[in-house]
Each structure stands twice: as structure tokens, then as C-alpha cells.
Design a protein around this motif. Structure first.
Motif, PDB file in Angstrom:
ATOM      1  N   SER A  13       0.820  -1.186   0.000  1.00 58.68           N
ATOM      2  CA  SER A  13       0.000   0.000   0.000  1.00 58.68           C
ATOM      3  C   SER A  13       0.874   1.264   0.000  1.00 58.68           C
ATOM      4  O   SER A  13       0.623   2.182  -0.761  1.00 58.68           O
ATOM      5  N   ILE A  14       1.886   1.285   0.865  1.00 57.77           N
ATOM      6  CA  ILE A  14       2.778   2.445   0.938  1.00 57.77           C
ATOM      7  C   ILE A  14       3.577   2.551  -0.365  1.00 57.77           C
ATOM      8  O   ILE A  14       3.791   3.644  -0.882  1.00 57.77           O
ATOM      9  N   LEU A  15       4.002   1.408  -0.880  1.00 58.14           N
ATOM     10  CA  LEU A  15       4.762   1.405  -2.125  1.00 58.14           C
ATOM     11  C   LEU A  15       3.933   1.962  -3.283  1.00 58.14           C
ATOM     12  O   LEU A  15       4.411   2.781  -4.063  1.00 58.14           O
ATOM     13  N   LEU A  16       2.673   1.535  -3.400  1.00 50.31           N
ATOM     14  CA  LEU A  16       1.807   2.024  -4.475  1.00 50.31           C
ATOM     15  C   LEU A  16       1.563   3.522  -4.363  1.00 50.31           C
ATOM     16  O   LEU A  16       1.574   4.245  -5.360  1.00 50.31           O
ATOM     17  N   LYS A  17       1.339   4.012  -3.156  1.00 48.29           N
ATOM     18  CA  LYS A  17       1.101   5.440  -2.958  1.00 48.29           C
ATOM     19  C   LYS A  17       2.336   6.260  -3.316  1.00 48.29           C
ATOM     20  O   LYS A  17       2.231   7.328  -3.909  1.00 48.29           O
ATOM     21  N   SER A  18       3.507   5.761  -2.966  1.00 48.09           N
ATOM     22  CA  SER A  18       4.730   6.517  -3.274  1.00 48.09           C
ATOM     23  C   SER A  18       5.013   6.516  -4.783  1.00 48.09           C
ATOM     24  O   SER A  18       5.466   7.516  -5.329  1.00 48.09           O
ATOM     25  N   VAL A  19       4.745   5.397  -5.455  1.00 49.12           N
ATOM     26  CA  VAL A  19       4.920   5.355  -6.904  1.00 49.12           C
ATOM     27  C   VAL A  19       3.925   6.302  -7.575  1.00 49.12           C
ATOM     28  O   VAL A  19       4.283   7.062  -8.471  1.00 49.12           O
ATOM     29  N   TYR A  20       2.668   6.286  -7.135  1.00 51.49           N
ATOM     30  CA  TYR A  20       1.659   7.165  -7.699  1.00 51.49           C
ATOM     31  C   TYR A  20       2.014   8.635  -7.456  1.00 51.49           C
ATOM     32  O   TYR A  20       1.913   9.460  -8.354  1.00 51.49           O
ATOM     33  N   ALA A  21       2.461   8.963  -6.261  1.00 57.53           N
ATOM     34  CA  ALA A  21       2.786  10.352  -5.921  1.00 57.53           C
ATOM     35  C   ALA A  21       3.988  10.855  -6.713  1.00 57.53           C
ATOM     36  O   ALA A  21       4.042  12.024  -7.100  1.00 57.53           O
ATOM     37  N   SER A  22       4.944   9.986  -6.979  1.00 50.19           N
ATOM     38  CA  SER A  22       6.133  10.438  -7.690  1.00 50.19           C
ATOM     39  C   SER A  22       5.981  10.346  -9.209  1.00 50.19           C
ATOM     40  O   SER A  22       6.442  11.216  -9.934  1.00 50.19           O
ATOM     41  N   CYS A  23       5.314   9.332  -9.716  1.00 47.67           N
ATOM     42  CA  CYS A  23       5.200   9.135 -11.154  1.00 47.67           C
ATOM     43  C   CYS A  23       3.906   9.699 -11.748  1.00 47.67           C
ATOM     44  O   CYS A  23       3.849   9.988 -12.943  1.00 47.67           O
ATOM     45  N   GLY A  24       2.887   9.866 -10.929  1.00 42.07           N
ATOM     46  CA  GLY A  24       1.603  10.360 -11.412  1.00 42.07           C
ATOM     47  C   GLY A  24       1.696  11.701 -12.124  1.00 42.07           C
ATOM     48  O   GLY A  24       1.227  11.846 -13.254  1.00 42.07           O
ATOM     49  N   PRO A  25       2.296  12.722 -11.496  1.00 38.69           N
ATOM     50  CA  PRO A  25       2.388  14.030 -12.168  1.00 38.69           C
ATOM     51  C   PRO A  25       3.217  13.983 -13.459  1.00 38.69           C
ATOM     52  O   PRO A  25       2.891  14.668 -14.428  1.00 38.69           O
ATOM     53  N   ILE A  26       4.250  13.175 -13.478  1.00 38.89           N
ATOM     54  CA  ILE A  26       5.073  13.055 -14.688  1.00 38.89           C
ATOM     55  C   ILE A  26       4.265  12.404 -15.798  1.00 38.89           C
ATOM     56  O   ILE A  26       4.277  12.869 -16.942  1.00 38.89           O
ATOM     57  N   LEU A  27       3.550  11.346 -15.481  1.00 36.52           N
ATOM     58  CA  LEU A  27       2.729  10.662 -16.462  1.00 36.52           C
ATOM     59  C   LEU A  27       1.615  11.576 -16.975  1.00 36.52           C
ATOM     60  O   LEU A  27       1.346  11.626 -18.174  1.00 36.52           O
ATOM     61  N   TYR A  28       0.988  12.323 -16.078  1.00 35.06           N
ATOM     62  CA  TYR A  28      -0.063  13.259 -16.480  1.00 35.06           C
ATOM     63  C   TYR A  28       0.495  14.305 -17.452  1.00 35.06           C
ATOM     64  O   TYR A  28      -0.094  14.591 -18.484  1.00 35.06           O
ATOM     65  N   GLY A  29       1.640  14.886 -17.130  1.00 34.72           N
ATOM     66  CA  GLY A  29       2.261  15.893 -17.996  1.00 34.72           C
ATOM     67  C   GLY A  29       2.606  15.324 -19.357  1.00 34.72           C
ATOM     68  O   GLY A  29       2.399  15.971 -20.376  1.00 34.72           O
TER      69      GLY A  29
END
Length: 159
Positions: A1-17
């Protein structure tokens, strides 16, 4: 759960951009159409365009759905009330304007279109799509051409 949240928080904005770069820009006020963009992504301003694109210029701008459209400079230092989509109706190549021949000529399979984008030689089955051009606060906007196609008096096939 912590791993998924950290990946989403770090990679999410880059992927969105990254993905938003490929999504065509939409204008909030759809009545005005979409503001045309020049080759470096700036809004097309009528006064600047007329100064740098003298008659009988036909040059590309980014228009509806991100497609390239030709803005046509008129002899009275204005632009036509329509723009021509540069995507060939045969297989989707970008059709360049040939000023020596005074027609659009597709380099892929030889389709040709007259000065208004009407097909005059196949294999393209249809004329090039049109968009309406309007000026709002000196900015050139493109919107869907939903009137009768003046080139052959038919309903627009691109709607």
C-alpha cells in the motif's frame, strides 16, 4: 500500500504531464472555436499573420483536433473565412501546397486538390475538410464548418 502510494505520488504528475502533451487543446468557450497555433505553438494573431504571410500565402497552423490547417491570405490583406485541413482523405498524409502548380499535391499516392481543397485527381475519395475562421480580439479561431460545402453544394462529410 505504501509502495503504491509513493509510486503514484512520484510518477503520477510526470505521467499526467506526458500524456496531456498529446491531448489536443480545447477552448473553454466552444462558440469561439479553437485558437489557431503557429509552428512554435503561439496563438495566431491576425495582424502579425498578415504582416508575415503576404498574399497569396497558404501556410499551416495547428487547428481542430490538433490537425494542420491552411490559413489563406487574401488580396485585400485579410484571411479567408475558411481554412483547409491538410490531411489527405485517401490515407492521411499531410498534403503540401505546390505554389508552382497552384494546387495541393499529396506526395504519398498522387492525389491532387484545387486551390479550395476540392479533389481533382484521385485516389483521394473526398475533398479536404474545411473549418470556419473567425477573429476575436485579433486572435484567429477555427471551428467546425457545418454549412453546405461551397465547393460542390453537398453536406460536409467531416461532421
Amino acid at each position: 500500500s505504501i509502495l503504491l502510494k509513493s509510486v503514484y505520488a512520484s510518477c503520477g504528475p510526470i505521467l499526467y504531464g506526458y500524456l496531456s502533451f498529446f491531448y489536443p487543446q480545447q477552448n473553454i468557450n466552444s462558440l469561439d472555436g479553437l485558437i489557431a497555433k503557429d509552428k512554435i505553438g503561439n496563438d495566431v494573431m491576425l495582424n502579425d499573420w498578415i504582416t508575415t504571410h503576404k498574399y497569396p500565402s497558404r501556410d499551416l497552423v495547428q487547428g481542430l483536433k490538433g490537425d494542420p490547417y491552411y490559413l489563406i491570405t487574401t488580396s485585400d490583406n485579410s484571411i479567408e473565412k475558411y481554412a483547409i485541413n491538410a490531411i489527405c482523405t485517401h490515407l492521411g498524409c499531410v498534403v503540401p501546397w505546390n505554389s508552382a502548380e497552384q494546387k495541393f499535391m499529396c506526395p504519398c499516392h498522387g492525389s491532387q486538390y484545387n486551390t479550395e481543397g476540392k479533389v481533382i485527381r484521385g485516389p483521394a475519395p473526398k475533398s479536404l475538410a474545411l473549418s470556419s475562421v473567425s477573429i476575436n480580439e485579433n486572435k484567429v479561431s477555427l471551428s467546425t464548418w457545418d454549412k453546405t460545402d461551397f465547393r460542390d453544394n453537398t453536406n460536409p462529410w467531416w461532421i
